[in-house]
Structure formats: structure tokens, C-alpha cells
Design an enzyme around this catalytic site. Sequence first.
Site, short mmCIF file in Angstrom:
data_model
loop_
_atom_site.label_atom_id
_atom_site.label_comp_id
_atom_site.label_asym_id
_atom_site.label_seq_id
_atom_site.Cartn_x
_atom_site.Cartn_y
_atom_site.Cartn_z
N CYS A 100 35.16 44.34 36.44
CA CYS A 100 36.23 45.33 36.07
C CYS A 100 35.71 46.63 36.17
O CYS A 100 35.23 47.32 37.16
CB CYS A 100 37.09 44.92 34.91
SG CYS A 100 38.74 45.86 34.79
N HIS A 190 38.64 39.35 36.05
CA HIS A 190 37.72 39.06 34.79
C HIS A 190 37.35 37.46 34.78
O HIS A 190 38.27 36.75 34.37
CB HIS A 190 38.49 39.32 33.49
CG HIS A 190 38.65 40.89 33.36
ND1 HIS A 190 37.77 41.53 32.63
CD2 HIS A 190 39.53 41.68 33.75
CE1 HIS A 190 38.15 42.73 32.62
NE2 HIS A 190 39.13 43.07 33.11
N GLU A 192 35.48 36.35 32.40
CA GLU A 192 35.31 35.91 31.15
C GLU A 192 36.53 35.73 30.34
O GLU A 192 36.50 35.32 29.10
CB GLU A 192 34.50 37.08 30.75
CG GLU A 192 35.00 38.27 30.13
CD GLU A 192 35.31 39.20 31.35
OE1 GLU A 192 35.60 40.28 30.83
OE2 GLU A 192 35.53 38.89 32.66
#
Length: 241
Positions: A100, A190, A192
Site C-alpha cells: 500500500c 493488503h 496482510e
Amino acid sequence: MDRHAPKPLVIVKVGSTYPDIAAELGDFEHWIAAGLPEDAPPVTVVDPRAGDALPAADAVAGVIVTGSHSMVTDREPWSEQVAAWLRGAVAAELPVLGICYGHQLLAHALGGEVTNHPRGIELGTIEVERTEAAQNDPLFAALPQRFAAQSAHRQSVRRLPEGAVLLAGNRFEPHHAYRVGPRAWGVQFHPEFSAAATAAYVRAVATAAEPAPQVGPSEASATVLRRFAEVVATAAQPASG
């Protein structure tokens, strides 16, 4: 210092999630660490915003740059310092993964262009499509042609750095992933984020005037972290002969 100790995988923490989300689910660096395999190198977190020194490229096994609520276009001094460090890391062929803000900062560091996205925020669980070039990429080759990913961004890489290989995109964001050189990647989505983290962002950011973003699982995109750890492990192996 133990010269035989494994070099760490450094998480460069350039932002934090909202305090209430962090209290419930943890922060960006925790989500990244949780997505790495058990046999990944030991993780070290450095926060340049707090004055932490960035390590020498030859002292670490790889680096992951987190997301942030800051904006790359603000050119904050700590951000420009990380950008300069990233240029050296890429030149040294250190494995790099920017997520990001990290994706945007890596592009900026290498001569790309970052701006506000003309359509505003891309939020929720989205669909991303691989490019043909991704079929031979270490992080993307095993992903489905189309896969779900978590997203929360207002800025965007509008122009990739020279020589960058486009790996994934969608109609909203054509530059969701790219690679520069053999071992440096940027991902706008993302890997994660869990569905719970994305749902928390939807509650924090979405307004009643907007259509409610969809939120769901994204197991395929989460494998990017594990595959990056594999690249780090391979790069850390001493050359034979």
C-alpha cells in the site's frame, strides 16, 4: 554480534492502524508477521517516524514496508529518507516488498508517479487480475488468474517506474502489483489484512452515502507474504562453488 546468526527480515513501520482496531486486532507489523511462515527469518521492526535508524542493506535478509495513513505526496522527511534507502536496497538486489503506502513509496523512490486516485477510495474485498507477465513471477505465478484481495487506499501509483513489470490490476486500480528488478515488489492491495481487519476499516472509513463495500476472505492474496519469505530465504543462501 553473532556472525552466524541469521539476518533479520526487517519490517519498516511507516504507519499505524486506528487505535481501536489496534487494540482489538493488533497493528500492521503484527498482521505481516502473522502471515509469514514459521521458518521465516527472525523479524525486526524499525520505525523511521520515531527516529529509528534504517539498517545497512547487507545486514538484513529482506524488507517489508507497511501501509500508512500518511500520504506519499506529502514528502515528509522520514518518508523521503525511506525512499532514498529503498533505492539503495533495490540496487543491492535486497528482497523488498512494499504494501500500500510501501508500494507507492517504492514507485516514487524509483521514479514513478504517485497521486490521489481520481475516483477516491478503493475499500473492501476486491477482485484483482494477474497480467500475463505474472505467470513467471515468484510471488504471483501460483495465484489464480482472478483473486480476492483486501483494499483500503486513496492514493495510487499513476505511473510505474521505468522498467517495472506490471503483475496485477483491476478496473479501479490498474497498478495493483509490479516488480522492479529481480527481487523488489509493490502491492497496492493488503496481503496482510484479514477479513476482520477490512471490516473494521469499512466501519471506520465508509460513509452512509457510499454503497457498503463487500468484505470476504482473501486466502490467495495472503500467500504473497509466504512466497516473499521464500524469496528472502533463497536470496540468503550462500552461493555454491
